[in-house]
Design an enzyme around this catalytic site. Structure first.
Site, PDB file in Angstrom:
ATOM      1  N   HIS A 114      58.244 -31.449  49.594  1.00 43.68           N
ATOM      2  CA  HIS A 114      57.971 -32.292  50.754  1.00 43.68           C
ATOM      3  C   HIS A 114      58.462 -31.778  52.084  1.00 43.68           C
ATOM      4  O   HIS A 114      58.304 -32.436  53.091  1.00 43.68           O
ATOM      5  CB  HIS A 114      58.301 -33.774  50.538  1.00 43.68           C
ATOM      6  CG  HIS A 114      59.499 -34.051  49.732  1.00 43.68           C
ATOM      7  ND1 HIS A 114      60.061 -35.271  49.630  1.00 43.68           N
ATOM      8  CD2 HIS A 114      60.231 -33.247  48.977  1.00 43.68           C
ATOM      9  CE1 HIS A 114      61.081 -35.208  48.834  1.00 43.68           C
ATOM     10  NE2 HIS A 114      61.210 -34.011  48.423  1.00 43.68           N
ATOM     11  N   HIS A 172      64.584 -30.420  62.173  1.00 45.29           N
ATOM     12  CA  HIS A 172      65.895 -31.042  61.972  1.00 45.29           C
ATOM     13  C   HIS A 172      66.936 -30.006  61.570  1.00 45.29           C
ATOM     14  O   HIS A 172      66.818 -29.395  60.504  1.00 45.29           O
ATOM     15  CB  HIS A 172      65.810 -32.125  60.884  1.00 45.29           C
ATOM     16  CG  HIS A 172      65.103 -33.355  61.341  1.00 45.29           C
ATOM     17  ND1 HIS A 172      64.534 -34.264  60.465  1.00 45.29           N
ATOM     18  CD2 HIS A 172      64.907 -33.843  62.590  1.00 45.29           C
ATOM     19  CE1 HIS A 172      63.998 -35.254  61.175  1.00 45.29           C
ATOM     20  NE2 HIS A 172      64.196 -35.027  62.459  1.00 45.29           N
TER      21      HIS A 172
HETATM   22 ZN   LIG Z   1      64.265 -34.332  58.396  1.00 42.43          ZN
END
Ligand SMILES: [Zn+2]
Ligand SMILES: *[C@@H]1O[C@H](CO)[C@@H](O)[C@H](O)[C@H]1NC(C)=O
Ligand SMILES: *[C@@H]1O[C@H](CO)[C@@H](O)[C@H](O)[C@H]1NC(C)=O
Ligand SMILES: *[C@@H]1O[C@H](CO)[C@@H](O)[C@H](O)[C@H]1NC(C)=O
Length: 308
Positions: A114, A172
């Site tokens: 994912h 991120h």
């Molecule tokens: Zn993330």
């Protein structure tokens, strides 16, 4: 993530350390959103009642994450959020300081079904690990991994949205608070992780600094494929030009079990990449061999929180 020192000792000690890590982590299951180890990921999904869940429905069914045993996904400090610049509170933070954010060699790239996750080699010298200070964070936060979220086209993809506007992607950079000693131990604390969120926007040309990040995606097309990056990744060049203007709030991991342990920094200034570079992420496949796209969690309720 193994302690660096365990690498120099015998396999038996390494095994014991690994078992201890699993035991110590058992009380605080951590999602792969944050954790750099694929072994850990197997363990999590083996344990959780997500077993048998169709992976292509993973994000489509994110509303059901709250029902997972031991999950915080239904909590009151969840991420991502729709950031409303008008209702956020202006505050002056000290400048961020990015340490060892230069060229990182031989990063491990993994397709975990994912996301595309990039972590340091296990033998990476302790003294050269990237870390951050300042920016209103207390103490030192050490880099653990970075990964991205993207859409099936450029109208969607980011997790955070600004005044209801999505970006095509969001990077991120995940760091843990070194005062807790290890990543696993940091995940038991509300100030355990600091994640830097960087919006990706489509620009007219290729972003040369993203070349090492995207160029080997073709080597990890399938779930659990892993490769070592041959080119250096310069973290500081992945950051936006402006790092003084950002949104700050307390939130969570954005994949199960959605632990509320993240001090979020979402930079206001996006970074430009080309459509061709974004498309390389869209060609990855999930477990079921479908295109791995739209791997972002929808916005969560603000409840009683302030965005600075
Ligand atoms: Zn993330
Ligand atoms: C979560 O569990 C409750 C109680 O079993 C059920 O009513 C609800 O439909 C579930 N939610 C989702 C989104 O599956
Ligand atoms: C830093 O520490 C102060 C004092 O304990 C606390 O009020 C503040 O919330 C902390 N900030 C962060 C981002 O952890
Ligand atoms: C992209 O995904 C959205 C949401 O699943 C879907 O409605 C849309 O048709 C998709 N667009 C393309 C070009 O596949």
């Amino acid at each position: 993530m193994m302690p660096q020192s365990s690498l120099t000792c015998c396999p038996f000690v390494m095994f014991i350390v690994f078992v201890l890590l699993l035991i110590s982590a058992a009380g605080f299951p951590v999602s792969d959103e944050a954790y750099p180890s694929s072994a850990f990921e197997h363990w999590i999904y083996g344990k959780s009642n997500l077993k048998g869940t169709s992976w292509n429905k993973w994000y489509a069914n994110s509303g059901a994450w709250a029902n997972l045993t031991g999950s915080s996904c239904g909590g009151k400090q969840q991420s991502p959020i729709n950031i409303n610049p008008r209702s956020s509170v202006r505050k002056t933070f000290p400048k961020f300081r990015f340490h060892n954010y230069g060229n990182i060699d031989r990063m491990i790239l993994m397709n975990n079904g994912h996301t595309a996750m990039y972590s340091l080699q296990r033998k990476f010298p302790k003294g050269r690990i990237p870390y951050i200070t300042g920016g209103g964070l207390n103490g030192t936060y050490e880099f653990a991994q970075f990964h991205l979220h993207w859409g099936n086209d450029s109208t969607r993809g980011s997790e955070h949205i600004i005044a209801s506007k999505s970006y095509p992607g969001e990077l991120h950079l995940v760091h843990f608070n070194t005062k807790y000693g290890s990543f696993a131990d940091a995940t038991a604390h509300s100030d355990g992780l600091a994640v830097l969120g960087i919006f990706l926007k489509i620009g007219p040309g290729e972003n040369p600094y993203f070349r090492p990040v995207v160029d080997q995606l073709g080597d990890v097309l399938q779930n659990h494929d892993e490769t070592i990056l041959t080119n250096l990744v310069s973290f500081k060049d992945l950051l936006p030009k402006q790092t003084t203007s950002f949104y700050r709030y307390s939130g969570s991991l954005t994949t199960p079990f959605c632990q509320q342990i993240v001090i979020w920094t979402v930079f206001d200034t996006p970074v430009e990449v080309s459509e061709k570079q974004m498309n390389k992420f869209r060609k990855l496949e999930n477990l079921e061999g479908e295109h791995l796209v739209n791997n972002f969690r929808p916005s969560q309720k603000m409840h009683d929180r302030t965005v600075f």
